[in-house]
Enzyme design. Structure first.
Site, PDB file in Angstrom:
ATOM      1  N   GLU A   9     -54.657  87.555 -73.520  1.00 19.71           N
ATOM      2  CA  GLU A   9     -55.656  87.473 -72.447  1.00 19.71           C
ATOM      3  C   GLU A   9     -55.734  86.066 -71.867  1.00 19.71           C
ATOM      4  O   GLU A   9     -55.888  85.877 -70.654  1.00 19.71           O
ATOM      5  CB  GLU A   9     -57.026  87.898 -72.967  1.00 19.71           C
ATOM      6  CG  GLU A   9     -57.080  89.379 -73.298  1.00 19.71           C
ATOM      7  CD  GLU A   9     -58.358  89.749 -74.037  1.00 19.71           C
ATOM      8  OE1 GLU A   9     -59.082  90.608 -73.531  1.00 19.71           O
ATOM      9  OE2 GLU A   9     -58.631  89.173 -75.105  1.00 19.71           O
ATOM     10  N   SER A  25     -63.988  90.305 -83.846  1.00 18.79           N
ATOM     11  CA  SER A  25     -65.218  90.218 -83.074  1.00 18.79           C
ATOM     12  C   SER A  25     -66.339  89.795 -84.018  1.00 18.79           C
ATOM     13  O   SER A  25     -66.359  90.182 -85.185  1.00 18.79           O
ATOM     14  CB  SER A  25     -65.532  91.590 -82.464  1.00 18.79           C
ATOM     15  OG  SER A  25     -66.918  91.700 -82.217  1.00 18.79           O
ATOM     16  N   LYS A  32     -62.642  95.417 -84.485  1.00 16.03           N
ATOM     17  CA  LYS A  32     -61.868  94.892 -83.354  1.00 16.03           C
ATOM     18  C   LYS A  32     -60.723  93.982 -83.776  1.00 16.03           C
ATOM     19  O   LYS A  32     -60.827  93.235 -84.732  1.00 16.03           O
ATOM     20  CB  LYS A  32     -62.795  94.100 -82.411  1.00 16.03           C
ATOM     21  CG  LYS A  32     -63.899  94.937 -81.782  1.00 16.03           C
ATOM     22  CD  LYS A  32     -63.460  95.677 -80.531  1.00 16.03           C
ATOM     23  CE  LYS A  32     -63.169  94.760 -79.377  1.00 16.03           C
ATOM     24  NZ  LYS A  32     -64.372  94.106 -78.869  1.00 16.03           N
TER      25      LYS A  32
END
Ligand code: ARG
Length: 455
Positions: free
Chosen positions: A287, A274, A280
């Protein structure tokens, strides 16, 4: 190409709306193959001279080299791949080029090209799915004894093995492969020689061109040959189902890789960081695979809508068929490759899986089954007894295995020490020996089946 009866040229906007060359250049290889087969047949049947046939074949070879070298100039004013190649052929070999289009129309030409293209796409999808199956199988083989919670309603249900879970997807993707194989077989008939729609007065040999292009036979009805796009819809339907199946696995990876689950760790190669939160590890590829499902279904819906209500035979509406198929093929092939990479690279965390399974009282069914088998109670009563025992364990904050016998007997006095043999997760998993069940011996059979199938 059709100047004969036109007094003025097309409106400027026609140059925008008509051309398909920007996308149908992807059919160049298929178009050349179709033209070669048609040309050889025309020469063999004496419809064109042997010399013209040779000249045409030589010109097509030269064009193929230009395209491969990137020197072929695709022109929008020549509309599509068929007219681009024909115009270049005329530049290269002169008037003989004009004989290639004898007993042929762009209508049978385009759909011949397209069937050939979709046929290859079916084979590529099958291969991509097989690579993914092999990655799943390899992980499954190393996790035959790795216990994880099996879920229904996303609630811990019964213990299963990680191998069992992964092999479920191997089965699913096996059926996807079957759909592509069915689609490939069904579409593999030649429309070439249907000409504009009604056939031709030239004595062509459709069997010869079908054979030369690897089709099993010529299509029986020339109007059907020109009109039909159900082969493309069938391919898109297979892509859609496959993308939907992939999205389920993608969804699991997203969930399993969250810190809360921690069932798997995706490799650095398949996660992104991130820009603001340093801790992260985002499962972007998973996704995106999940997200791209909408796009593939959209491709199916778009083409189905184009074809719906379209009268026989050809309408330029059908020019809209190719981009949808190309997009679905590109999307699916990309998703399959990314998923195979992610699966091959992931590391499972058996401790986390076991802890999650234990926390969910997943052997409550085994307890109820024991009460039925040993105490001869009806299942409904056994279910009630097991439920009360789970509640007692929950109140105490222990697993079923750790609940003292006396507390179980307070609920059902006939329960004995023997019950503990069925309460461990290992014994539960081992006991599920019914065909297709989660017992390692059974899952090994599934693994063996697929290993043999891949040989
Ligand atoms: N570019 C056209 C297509 O993609 C080729 C066939 C055109 N046929 C015609 N009669 N306009 O479908």
């Amino acid at each position: 190409m059709w100047g004969g009866r036109f007094a003025s040229g097309p409106a400027a906007i026609m140059r925008e709306i008509t051309p398909s060359i920007d996308f149908d250049k992807r059919l160049a290889g298929e178009d050349l193959a179709g033209s070669r087969a048609h040309c050889r047949m025309l020469a063999t049947e004496g419809i064109i001279s042997k010399d013209d046939g040779q000249a045409i074949l030589g010109g097509l070879d030269a064009i193929e080299k230009e395209i491969a070298a990137g020197t072929f100039v695709f022109k929008r004013e020549l509309e599509d791949i068929h007219l681009n190649i024909e115009a270049r052929l005329a530049e290269l070999i002169g008037p003989a080029a004009g004989r290639l289009h004898t007993a042929r129309s762009r209508n049978d030409q385009v759909v011949t090209d397209f069937r050939l293209w979709v046929r290859s796409a079916c084979v590529r999808a099958d291969e991509g799915l097989m690579v993914l199956q092999k990655a799943l199988l390899a992980q499954a083989e190393t996790h035959l004894d790795t216990i994880m919670p099996g879920f229904t309603h996303m609630q811990v249900a019964q213990p299963v093995t990680f191998a069992h879970h992964l092999m479920a997807y191997v089965e699913m993707f096996g059926r996807d492969r079957g759909r592509f194989e069915d689609a490939r077989k069904r579409l593999n008939e030649s429309p070439l020689g249907a000409a504009a729609l009604a056939g031709t007065s030239f004595a062509i040999d459709r069997d010869a061109t079908a054979k030369a292009l690897g089709f099993t036979r010529p299509m029986r009805n020339s109007m059907d040959a020109i009109s039909a796009r159900d082969f493309a819809l069938e391919y898109l339907a297979a892509c859609t189902i496959s993308a939907v199946n992939l999205s389920r696995l993608a969804g699991e990876l997203v969930q399993w890789s969250t810190p809360a689950f921690g069932f798997v760790r995706l490799s650095d190669a398949f996660t992104t960081g991130s820009s603001i939160m340093p801790q992260k590890r985002n499962p972007d590829a998973a996704e995106l695979i999940r997200g791209k499902t909408g796009r593939v279904l959209g491709d199916f819906v778009a083409l189905a809508t184009v074809v719906k209500g379209l009268v026989l035979t050809y309408g330029t509406d059908l020019q809209e068929d190719k981009e949808r198929v190309f997009d679905a093929a590109d999307t699916l092939e990309l998703s399959l490759a990314a998923m195979a990479g992610m699966i091959a690279d992931l590391t499972a965390n058996p401790q986390k899986m076991l802890a999650a399974a234990e926390a969910g009282y997943p052997t409550a069914t085994d307890l109820a089954d024991w009460v039925v088998r040993v105490l001869k109670k009806p299942f409904r009563e056994a279910h009630h007894i097991a439920g009360s025992i789970v509640k007692a364990a929950e109140d105490k904050g222990v697993t079923l295995e750790k609940l003292p016998l006396a507390e179980m007997q307070a609920i059902e006095p006939a329960i004995t020490q023997d019950v503990f043999a069925v309460l461990s997760l290992e014994s539960s998993v081992k006991s599920r020996m019914s065909l297709g069940g989660t017992a390692p011996a059974r899952v090994k059979e599934q693994v063996a089946h697929w290993k043999a199938a891949f040989k």
